[in-house]
Write an enzyme that holds these catalytic residues in place. Structure first.
Site, PDB file in Angstrom:
ATOM      1  N   ARG A   6       3.588  -5.208   4.557  1.00  0.00           N
ATOM      2  CA  ARG A   6       4.191  -3.964   5.022  1.00  0.00           C
ATOM      3  C   ARG A   6       4.727  -3.151   3.862  1.00  0.00           C
ATOM      4  O   ARG A   6       5.116  -3.676   2.818  1.00  0.00           O
ATOM      5  CB  ARG A   6       5.341  -4.268   5.986  1.00  0.00           C
ATOM      6  N   ARG A  62      -8.497   7.871  -0.941  1.00  0.00           N
ATOM      7  CA  ARG A  62      -9.663   8.459  -1.605  1.00  0.00           C
ATOM      8  C   ARG A  62      -9.462   8.527  -3.112  1.00  0.00           C
ATOM      9  O   ARG A  62     -10.407   8.709  -3.860  1.00  0.00           O
ATOM     10  CB  ARG A  62      -9.941   9.851  -1.048  1.00  0.00           C
ATOM     11  N   CYS A  74      -4.970   6.253  10.715  1.00  0.00           N
ATOM     12  CA  CYS A  74      -3.647   6.872  10.754  1.00  0.00           C
ATOM     13  C   CYS A  74      -3.150   6.902  12.196  1.00  0.00           C
ATOM     14  O   CYS A  74      -3.920   7.136  13.123  1.00  0.00           O
ATOM     15  CB  CYS A  74      -3.694   8.288  10.206  1.00  0.00           C
ATOM     16  N   GLU A  77       4.041   7.110  14.748  1.00  0.00           N
ATOM     17  CA  GLU A  77       5.081   6.185  15.210  1.00  0.00           C
ATOM     18  C   GLU A  77       5.636   6.649  16.558  1.00  0.00           C
ATOM     19  O   GLU A  77       5.618   7.843  16.861  1.00  0.00           O
ATOM     20  CB  GLU A  77       6.245   6.152  14.205  1.00  0.00           C
ATOM     21  N   ARG A  89       4.612   4.712   6.964  1.00  0.00           N
ATOM     22  CA  ARG A  89       4.579   3.249   6.953  1.00  0.00           C
ATOM     23  C   ARG A  89       3.136   2.782   6.758  1.00  0.00           C
ATOM     24  O   ARG A  89       2.207   3.407   7.277  1.00  0.00           O
ATOM     25  CB  ARG A  89       5.131   2.692   8.264  1.00  0.00           C
ATOM     26  N   TYR A 107       9.229  -1.184  -0.053  1.00  0.00           N
ATOM     27  CA  TYR A 107       9.938  -0.078   0.591  1.00  0.00           C
ATOM     28  C   TYR A 107      10.491   0.829  -0.495  1.00  0.00           C
ATOM     29  O   TYR A 107      11.209   0.373  -1.385  1.00  0.00           O
ATOM     30  CB  TYR A 107      11.058  -0.614   1.491  1.00  0.00           C
ATOM     31  N   ARG A 115      14.513  -2.520   6.067  1.00  0.00           N
ATOM     32  CA  ARG A 115      14.473  -3.986   6.142  1.00  0.00           C
ATOM     33  C   ARG A 115      15.413  -4.615   5.122  1.00  0.00           C
ATOM     34  O   ARG A 115      14.981  -5.287   4.194  1.00  0.00           O
ATOM     35  CB  ARG A 115      13.046  -4.489   5.914  1.00  0.00           C
TER      36      ARG A 115
END
Length: 121
Positions: A6, A62, A74, A77, A89, A107, A115
């Site tokens: 992640r 790309r 894509c 959320e 994210r 992150y 997180r």
């Protein structure tokens, strides 16, 4: 085994160049930190909060020549009240023999608050 890595970052505004540059920075950090090669990537999901709609952040891939054939999608959320705005994210699905605890999640910017329980880069 396929494992997920992640990552998340934020942008200061919904501007195409900012979104693509931020996505590129995040992806590059995830790749470098975990030693990922495109041939070991099963797929990539990139999501954005509903306040980002100027471009597809997947355009950043790309800029990585070896990633030409990696499937990417894509998504938007779910619009949770008081969630972190202007957030991108990433979920990388990689083929690896590494145990989950050795993978490093990344992150950046304001997304570092997402997180605090993880040892993240």
């Amino acid at each position: 085994m396929i494992r997920g890595i992640r990552g998340a970052t934020t942008v200061s505004s919904d501007c195409e160049d900012l979104v693509i540059d931020a996505a590129e920075e995040l992806l590059q950090k995830m790749i470098d930190t975990n030693g990922i090669e495109a041939t070991n990537v099963a797929s990539v999901f990139i999501s954005v909060t509903s306040d980002i709609h100027s471009t597809f952040p997947s355009k950043a891939l790309r800029r990585f020549p070896d990633w030409k054939f990696v499937p990417v999608m894509c998504l938007q959320e779910i619009p949770v009240i008081n969630s972190l705005p202007l957030c991108i994210r990433v979920m990388l699905h990689i083929n690896t023999s590494k145990p989950q605890h050795l993978l490093k999640h990344v992150y950046l910017n304001n997304a570092t608050i997402l997180r605090p329980d993880l040892d993240v880069v």
